[in-house]
Design a protein around this motif. Structure first.
Motif, mmCIF file in Angstrom:
data_model
loop_
_atom_site.group_PDB
_atom_site.id
_atom_site.type_symbol
_atom_site.label_atom_id
_atom_site.label_comp_id
_atom_site.label_asym_id
_atom_site.label_seq_id
_atom_site.Cartn_x
_atom_site.Cartn_y
_atom_site.Cartn_z
ATOM 1 N N ILE A 163 13.099 -8.049 9.705
ATOM 2 C CA ILE A 163 11.967 -7.465 10.434
ATOM 3 C C ILE A 163 11.165 -6.655 9.440
ATOM 4 O O ILE A 163 11.598 -5.580 9.000
ATOM 5 N N GLN A 164 9.992 -7.163 9.051
ATOM 6 C CA GLN A 164 9.213 -6.514 8.002
ATOM 7 C C GLN A 164 7.721 -6.594 8.316
ATOM 8 O O GLN A 164 7.241 -7.612 8.826
ATOM 9 N N PRO A 165 6.973 -5.527 7.984
ATOM 10 C CA PRO A 165 5.509 -5.636 8.040
ATOM 11 C C PRO A 165 5.040 -6.509 6.878
ATOM 12 O O PRO A 165 5.644 -6.490 5.793
ATOM 13 N N CYS A 166 4.034 -7.315 7.083
ATOM 14 C CA CYS A 166 3.598 -8.217 6.022
ATOM 15 C C CYS A 166 2.092 -8.431 6.091
ATOM 16 O O CYS A 166 1.461 -8.247 7.134
ATOM 17 N N LEU A 167 1.531 -8.819 4.961
ATOM 18 C CA LEU A 167 0.110 -9.153 4.868
ATOM 19 C C LEU A 167 -0.101 -10.653 4.704
ATOM 20 O O LEU A 167 -1.225 -11.146 4.781
ATOM 21 N N LYS A 168 1.009 -11.390 4.419
ATOM 22 C CA LYS A 168 0.969 -12.854 4.316
ATOM 23 C C LYS A 168 2.124 -13.429 5.136
ATOM 24 O O LYS A 168 3.160 -12.789 5.294
ATOM 25 N N GLU A 169 1.940 -14.646 5.637
ATOM 26 C CA GLU A 169 2.989 -15.263 6.458
ATOM 27 C C GLU A 169 4.269 -15.458 5.663
ATOM 28 O O GLU A 169 5.367 -15.268 6.178
ATOM 29 N N HIS A 170 4.127 -15.834 4.392
ATOM 30 C CA HIS A 170 5.288 -16.007 3.508
ATOM 31 C C HIS A 170 4.787 -15.869 2.080
ATOM 32 O O HIS A 170 3.565 -15.794 1.825
ATOM 33 N N GLU A 171 5.703 -15.840 1.135
ATOM 34 C CA GLU A 171 5.322 -15.541 -0.245
ATOM 35 C C GLU A 171 4.378 -16.579 -0.835
ATOM 36 O O GLU A 171 3.516 -16.266 -1.647
ATOM 37 N N GLY A 172 4.548 -17.840 -0.402
ATOM 38 C CA GLY A 172 3.708 -18.893 -0.971
ATOM 39 C C GLY A 172 2.398 -19.096 -0.248
ATOM 40 O O GLY A 172 1.612 -19.967 -0.633
ATOM 41 N N ALA A 173 2.128 -18.294 0.806
ATOM 42 C CA ALA A 173 0.892 -18.458 1.571
ATOM 43 C C ALA A 173 -0.302 -18.035 0.734
ATOM 44 O O ALA A 173 -0.304 -16.982 0.103
ATOM 45 N N SER A 174 -1.348 -18.860 0.728
ATOM 46 C CA SER A 174 -2.542 -18.563 -0.077
ATOM 47 C C SER A 174 -3.538 -17.697 0.676
ATOM 48 O O SER A 174 -4.325 -16.967 0.070
ATOM 49 N N ILE A 175 -3.519 -17.770 2.009
ATOM 50 C CA ILE A 175 -4.477 -17.008 2.813
ATOM 51 C C ILE A 175 -3.778 -15.806 3.432
ATOM 52 O O ILE A 175 -2.763 -15.969 4.129
ATOM 53 N N PRO A 176 -4.280 -14.573 3.215
ATOM 54 C CA PRO A 176 -3.635 -13.393 3.813
ATOM 55 C C PRO A 176 -3.928 -13.300 5.309
ATOM 56 O O PRO A 176 -4.882 -13.895 5.810
ATOM 57 N N LEU A 177 -3.095 -12.524 6.002
ATOM 58 C CA LEU A 177 -3.320 -12.275 7.423
ATOM 59 C C LEU A 177 -4.476 -11.293 7.592
ATOM 60 O O LEU A 177 -4.760 -10.483 6.702
ATOM 61 N N LEU A 178 -5.141 -11.364 8.731
ATOM 62 C CA LEU A 178 -6.302 -10.507 8.969
ATOM 63 C C LEU A 178 -5.897 -9.044 9.119
ATOM 64 O O LEU A 178 -6.609 -8.138 8.693
ATOM 65 N N ASN A 179 -4.734 -8.815 9.735
ATOM 66 C CA ASN A 179 -4.255 -7.447 9.952
ATOM 67 C C ASN A 179 -2.785 -7.362 9.557
ATOM 68 O O ASN A 179 -2.073 -8.377 9.506
ATOM 69 N N SER A 180 -2.357 -6.132 9.280
ATOM 70 C CA SER A 180 -0.939 -5.922 9.007
ATOM 71 C C SER A 180 -0.139 -6.289 10.258
ATOM 72 O O SER A 180 -0.439 -5.842 11.362
ATOM 73 N N THR A 181 0.855 -7.130 10.091
ATOM 74 C CA THR A 181 1.613 -7.686 11.209
ATOM 75 C C THR A 181 3.099 -7.564 10.911
ATOM 76 O O THR A 181 3.522 -7.631 9.757
ATOM 77 N N ILE A 182 3.884 -7.358 11.966
ATOM 78 C CA ILE A 182 5.337 -7.365 11.786
ATOM 79 C C ILE A 182 5.827 -8.805 11.891
ATOM 80 O O ILE A 182 5.552 -9.495 12.882
ATOM 81 N N ARG A 183 6.511 -9.234 10.866
ATOM 82 C CA ARG A 183 7.081 -10.592 10.843
ATOM 83 C C ARG A 183 8.576 -10.505 11.149
ATOM 84 O O ARG A 183 9.309 -9.770 10.484
#
Length: 575
Positions: free
Chosen positions: A236-256
């Motif tokens: 359970i972590q806050p993240c800015l990308k869906e996964h490490e290899g994702a090229s496009i960041p998320l629009l908002n800080s999200t808990i994954r």
């Protein structure tokens, strides 16, 4: 003791009593008298004893020679020292007072004993302590109640999720339901399941379906996180990308939230959801552990069911192939035996038939020297012999054509002619007491195995004769009727064989095409005929069916067998 001092003590609210050196009561004020009574008439130790009996105490630090007779009131009078002690006074059966006793001497002439009432103070203290105890209890109860409520909510959610997925035996449906339930519980706006395969996570299912284009996409995580997932630890972590290899960041800080799904203690895949919540509470984390266990357990159950279903299908397929092979072997053996028998019979018949035919020609030449009347008789005999020879020859040729052991490839055949051939073979059975109706349509040549189709036609016709014989045995005058019809219907050839026999009973209709099933008496049928017929028609990519009872537009008949064989793209029609 001066009047001024007496007046001072007289107006005090606290009880007070004054003794002289001889322990004679010199004075007690009104407050003392209201609570303890009037002791002015008591002399010496009697006053002390009477007063002391009404008090009890827990502890006093004055020394005494005899602890059994020790009393703080007596000590307060007898001891020429200042001291303080605490006592309880029982005025009535259920009424108690609590006092602080302070005793001191004045100019060595008399002793003054003060009784400070601390009853209300103690009651307030007790009430305060009780309130504090109740407050603590309420806090503990509220905490326990809150935990119980959270636990109940968690168990209710877990139970609902368990009911939703635990009986799901389809792995795809199980994963999709799990993603949906996780999204509902954690308010997630997106989720997917990634299957673990050879150190890679590949997205296989998404929720909702709007994210389906991501199916097949590879997702990557750090080695530390991957190791934790292998160990069955939720992430359970806050993240800015869906996964490490994702090229496009998320629009908002999200808990994954990543929930590993284990199968037999091995990582099968991960359920990943993304929630806009700011924090995941402890009870939600506990719920996630429970959901993970339920999903993993259900996955094992679904996998076992899938394996059993696969084995069942494989077993059923094997049994079906064995049955078909058995039918084919039985049919091949049957046809081979029939072919050998026909070849043998044909050979045996042809030899004497040749001799008879040759002799008949010789007799014809010898008849030239006979008289006209004798010659007429001999010619008639010769003509009958020729017809008999022709009939025998036709039967032998029909048998040989019917068997066709050398015809193992597809051939073009006229089905009308093949039906005529089959009818010739049963002519000896149908020439008396039967009406045979041929209703041939204008049909094209068909690519087929003629000997196999003739076997189907013969089997159905023989069954029709057997059914009619059931009625004929009871009514010798009954006219048996058999109608054969051919036609085309769209891209198919249709052959229909109708009879007015006894029909097929309702209880037998479902078993007609089953191998081994027969309605004939023991020794009269093997129960393989129609089962083999069905396989032969299926080999031609066709269908065979029947109707018994009321037949539309055919009131004279009780049973109809219908054979349909596709005639479009004939080169690919049969196997």
């Amino acid at each position: 003791m001066s009047n001024a001092l007496i007046n001072f003590y007289h107006n005090l609210e606290e009880p007070i009593i004054i003794y002289d050196k001889k322990t004679e009561v010199l004075y007690h004020n009104i407050s003392f008298q209201k609570i303890f009574g009037d002791y002015s008439s008591q002399k010496g130790t009697e006053c002390l004893k009477k007063l002391s009996y009404k008090f009890s105490y827990q502890m006093c630090f004055l020394k005494s020679e005899d602890l059994r007779t020790y009393n703080p009131i007596i000590s307060a009078i007898n001891k020429n020292i200042n001291f303080t002690t605490y006592v309880t006074y029982q005025k009535e059966e259920d009424r108690f007072y609590h006092f602080t006793i302070k005793a001191f001497s004045v100019k060595n002439r008399f002793r003054i004993v003060y009784f400070y009432d601390i009853t209300d103070e103690l009651e307030r203290e007790k009430l305060k302590e009780e309130n504090e105890r109740l407050r603590i209890q309420n806090i503990e109860f509220a905490s326990t109640n809150s935990k119980a409520q959270n636990q109940a909510v968690k168990m209710a959610l877990l139970n609902r999720i368990s009911i939703s997925i635990k009986n799901e035996l389809d792995i795809k449906q199980l994963i999709e339901k799990s993603l949906k339930e996780l999204s509902i519980v954690f308010g997630a706006n997106k989720g997917y399941f990634a299957e673990y395969n050879k150190d890679n996570f590949i997205i296989k299912y998404t929720y909702p379906n709007v994210y389906a284009p991501q199916i097949g996409e590879k997702v990557t995580y750090s080695k530390k996180l991957t190791d934790e997932l292998h160990a069955g630890i939720n992430s359970i972590q806050p993240c800015l990308k869906e996964h490490e290899g994702a090229s496009i960041p998320l629009l908002n800080s999200t808990i994954r939230i990543i929930m590993p799904i284990l199968k037999n203690s091995q990582l099968y895949g991960i359920a990943v959801i993304f929630t806009p919540k700011k924090d995941i509470q402890a009870q939600e984390r506990e719920l996630l552990v429970g959901i993970s266990m339920v999903v993993s357990s259900s996955l094992i159950q679904a996998s076992l069911f899938h394996q059993i279903s696969q084995k069942k299908e494989e077993l059923e397929s094997t049994i079906k192939e064995l049955k078909e092979t058995q039918l084919q072997l039985i049919n091949s053996e049957k046809m081979a035996s029939l072919g050998q028998l026909v070849a043998s019979v044909a050979h045996e018949i042809n030899t004497p038939l040749g001799a008879i035919s040759a002799n008949n020609e010789m007799m014809k030449k010898a008849f030239e020297n006979y008289s006209s009347s004798q010659l007429k008789i001999l010619k008639e005999i010769n003509s009958v012999d020729k017809e008999a020879i022709k009939r025998i020859t036709t039967i032998v040729q029909s048998l040989k054509r019917f068997v066709r052991l050398d015809e193992t490839t597809l051939q073009e055949a006229n089905i009308n002619s093949e039906l005529d051939l089959t009818l010739d073979l049963i002519h000896h059975k149908t020439k008396n007491g039967y009406e045979i109706i041929r209703d041939w349509g204008d049909i094209p040549l068909v690519n087929c195995y003629p000997n196999m189709l003739n076997q189907v036609f013969l089997n159905i016709l023989m069954n029709a004769l057997h059914s009619i014989e059931e009625i004929k045995n009871k009514d010798n005058n009954y006219l048996g009727k058999i109608k054969l019809k051919t036609r085309t219907n769209n891209d198919s050839l249709v052959v229909e064989i109708l009879d007015n026999g006894a029909g097929i009973s309702e209880k037998n209709k479902d078993n007609i095409f089953q191998a081994g099933f027969t309605t004939k008496k023991k020794g009269q049928g093997t129960g393989l005929g129609l089962a083999i017929c069905k396989k032969i028609i299926e080999k031609h990519k066709g269908e065979i069916s029947f109707t018994s009872g009321i037949i539309e537009n055919e009131a004279d008949y009780k049973t109809i067998f219908r054979i349909t064989i596709p005639i479009k793209n004939q080169k690919n029609t049969c196997e």
